[in-house]
Write an enzyme that holds these catalytic residues in place. Structure first.
Site, short mmCIF file in Angstrom:
data_model
loop_
_atom_site.label_atom_id
_atom_site.label_comp_id
_atom_site.label_asym_id
_atom_site.label_seq_id
_atom_site.Cartn_x
_atom_site.Cartn_y
_atom_site.Cartn_z
CG ASN A 72 -4.65 0.28 9.38
OD1 ASN A 72 -5.30 0.35 9.97
ND2 ASN A 72 -3.55 1.30 9.29
N GLY A 114 0.78 -0.79 0.17
CA GLY A 114 -0.38 -0.11 -0.04
C GLY A 114 0.82 1.10 -0.08
CG ASP A 140 6.43 -4.51 6.15
OD1 ASP A 140 5.03 -4.06 5.56
OD2 ASP A 140 7.11 -3.55 7.02
CG ASP A 171 -8.53 4.36 15.38
OD1 ASP A 171 -7.76 3.95 14.01
OD2 ASP A 171 -7.67 5.17 15.42
CB SER A 210 31.32 3.47 -29.72
OG SER A 210 32.60 3.19 -30.12
CB ALA A 270 39.69 11.21 -29.16
N GLY A 311 -0.02 2.18 7.35
CA GLY A 311 -0.10 1.00 8.54
C GLY A 311 0.68 -0.37 8.55
N PRO A 323 7.69 -2.05 0.88
CG PRO A 323 9.23 -1.47 -0.13
CD PRO A 323 8.69 -2.88 0.60
#
Length: 623
Positions: A157, A23, A102, A160, A533, A463, A28, A104
């Site tokens: 999540n 996610g 888990d 609350d 090249s 060169a 969370g 990232p």
């Protein structure tokens, strides 16, 4: 002791589920897994004590336990409060064993997320109830679908923080189900929860009586992963040729599909040799049958040349074999993927040189739209055609994750730079064959009385490559050698007139010239190639077109300041003024050869003197 043995036996029979959490940032994920570990009582006393201390030192939850610290193990993760690497954790309940990854959430770590998803049976996609679906939510969901994870949990999540509001949850669930349908994800369970408070995590929450589904752990305990398809045709990627003595020769690996028994007719790929299974071993035990997922050793009735990376398959339904394939590629390196650039492709235990011949389109992982692309940048996904130096046996990823997935490896650093899922073989690849010719390159060289080779002059603009090559050409011609010069400027008037100076076109420029030079060497000529090249990979690609003694890399080395001071064509001045872009040495890099056959210091001699060094290297007496 008996109780310990009983516990171990009980663990052995518990089914295992591998799942990932993914996610966006701060949704969370680490808190959710940490709380699950805490609730499952899988933490030792010293781990609990450390968690209490770390929560006070690094925690973000005040006086409360910060469950995320159980997962964020790197110092940088704890200091920044983010997950960087994939963290794997094991826990179990009375019903099941779990391995959870888990992953990232930051966009720059999408490659890490793909690593965690590659072996997962299920994915828990977290969404912050306050924010809804975000870009990274869509990105991760696309990768979940791309990697064939069939069971997805939408974990809404931080309920609350929205007062456990039912309408908020249902709106997010509706949006995600529409996204999942678009991605082809058919099995989605939507669960409202609070990873911090534990609501609907391990058990149902009284705070959301309107939700009648299972808690997250209840769902995961009951989930049935996709069963191994034992009806599929047998495939065994050979990992090891087991030869303990002269009397035994077995072929060891993990069955990728189907089942195998003594007497089964098999074919070895890519060679196509046919034989029959004589004996089947699971470990040291001879068995009458083995099934997908088991590590086995097979012996065959015939003496066949089989090596690590070959595939032993059912004769009546073998995998496809091709040297050109199409695949979805997730690019995982800071340096862009370019068509024509060479990589190692690792499919199971088989390693072959490969290049992307065409990026058919890039996938916008946020909208799933197809976009035109000439390169793939870090974390981008493209649908590509790949050309392989040797044929490989494979099964499309949609049918078999083992025989349908591969990684791309940088040939210099050995770093994994890409991961892919195979789609199909390009059928024309199996219909094109070499036409045998009576007169070969040896006969052509003999009639000219010379040893054909290519002298590959590389270096910055100014060169002196062309001047030196021209003098060498004149002197060789005067001595009766059959030569030809391929000059960078001249070739762009014809063969490569359609190419610009972008990185992609520079790669194609060198690929074409290398192929032309190879044809000329086959004709018995001494070929002088004078091209900037600038990229090491492309010069290596050119080198690989020739036998070991046919390719001479001549590095015409000069400091940039000296080359710029010469500026015979005025190109450096235009590049400095912004009138020319992608100019080597100014806004495009030059990668010096690490080990050229001949190193010429162009600021320490005249072109005539440097040409003499080339002739001396060749063992030629100049007039």
């Amino acid at each position: 002791m008996q109780s310990v043995i009983a516990d171990l036996k009980q663990q052995e029979i518990k089914p295992l589920l591998r799942f990932i959490t993914c996610g966006s940032v701060d949704d969370g994920k680490s808190t959710l897994i940490g709380h699950l570990l805490y609730d499952s009582q899988c933490l030792a006393e010293d781990q609990l004590a450390d968690l209490m201390v770390d929560s006070q030192r690094y925690g973000t939850q005040g006086e409360h336990i910060d469950y995320a610290l159980l997962l964020d193990g790197l110092a940088a993760e704890r200091e920044q409060g983010i997950t960087i690497d994939v963290a794997y954790r094991y826990f179990d309940t009375e019903k099941r064993k779990f391995i959870v990854a888990d992953c990232p959430g930051h966009a720059q770590y999408t490659r890490n997320m793909a690593t965690g998803a590659s072996t997962a049976d299920a994915a828990v996609v977290l969404v912050d109830a306050r924010k809804g679906l975000l870009t990274q939510t869509r990105r991760h969901s696309y990768i979940v679908a791309l990697l064939g994870i069939r069971h997805v949990v939408l974990a809404v999540n931080k309920m609350d923080l929205v007062g456990y509001d039912q309408e908020t949850f249902e709106a997010i669930a509706s949006d995600y189900l529409a996204l999942a349908a678009k991605l082809g994800i058919n099995q989605v369970q939507c669960i409202p929860l609070s990873a911090l408070e534990g609501d609907n995590l391990s058990k149902r929450s009284a705070r959301m009586p309107w939700y009648v589904g299972p808690s997250l752990l209840e769902y995961l305990e009951a989930l049935e992963p996709a069963d191994v398809d034992l009806a599929a045709a047998m495939c065994l990627p050979v990992q090891w040729v087991n030869r303990p003595d002269s009397q035994f020769r077995g072929f060891t690996g993990t069955l990728a599909a189907g089942r195998v028994r003594p007497g089964d007719a098999v074919v070895v790929l890519p060679s196509g040799c046919v034989s029959r299974v004589v004996r089947v071993f699971n470990g040291d035990t001879e068995v009458h049958e083995a099934v997908a997922g088991q590590a086995v050793t097979l012996t065959l009735a015939d003496e066949i040349d089989i090596s690590r990376g070959d595939v032993i398959a059912a004769l009546d339904d073998p995998p496809e074999v091709a040297d050109q394939v199409t695949a979805y590629v997730l690019w995982m390196d800071d340096t862009a993927l370019l068509p024509g650039r060479r990589y190692w492709l690792k499919l199971g235990a088989r390693m072959v040189a490969a290049s992307v011949s065409d990026i058919k389109h890039r996938v916008d992982v946020n909208t799933q739209e197809q976009r035109v692309a000439q390169r793939l940048q870090l974390n981008e996904v493209g649908y590509c055609q790949l050309s392989l130096d040797a044929p490989v046996a494979f099964v499309p990823y949609a049918r078999n994750r083992v025989l349908g997935s591969f990684i791309l490896i940088d040939r210099h650093s050995n770093a994994t730079v890409g991961a892919g899922t195979l789609d199909s073989g390009v059928h024309r690849a199996s219909n094109v064959h070499w036409q045998p010719l009576d007169i070969d390159h040896v006969a052509r060289a003999r009639i000219k009385g010379q040893t054909p080779k290519v002298l590959w002059f590389t270096g910055l603009s100014g060169a002196g490559k062309s001047a030196i090559a021209n003098i060498v050409d004149k002197r060789l011609h005067a001595l009766g050698y059959h030569t030809f010069i391929l000059d960078g400027d001249n070739v762009r008037h014809g063969l490569n007139r359609d190419l610009s100076f972008t990185v992609e076109d520079r790669v194609e420029n060198i690929r074409r010239v290398a192929e032309v030079a190879r044809l000329m060497v086959d004709a018995g000529l001494v070929v002088l190639v004078s091209f900037i090249s600038p990229f090491r990979d492309e010069r290596q690609l050119a080198r690989e077109r020739f036998a070991a003694n046919e390719f001479v890399e001549v590095f015409v080395d000069v400091p940039l300041a000296v080359a710029e001071a010469r500026d015979v064509k005025g190109l450096y001045a235009k590049a400095r003024a912004g009138l020319i872009t992608d100019f080597t040495g100014i806004d495009s890099p030059y990668e010096p050869p690490p080990h050229p056959e001949l190193h010429l210091r162009a600021d320490q001699g005249t072109p005539e003197q440097l040409a003499s060094q080339v002739l001396s290297f060749l063992g030629v007496e100049a007039n």
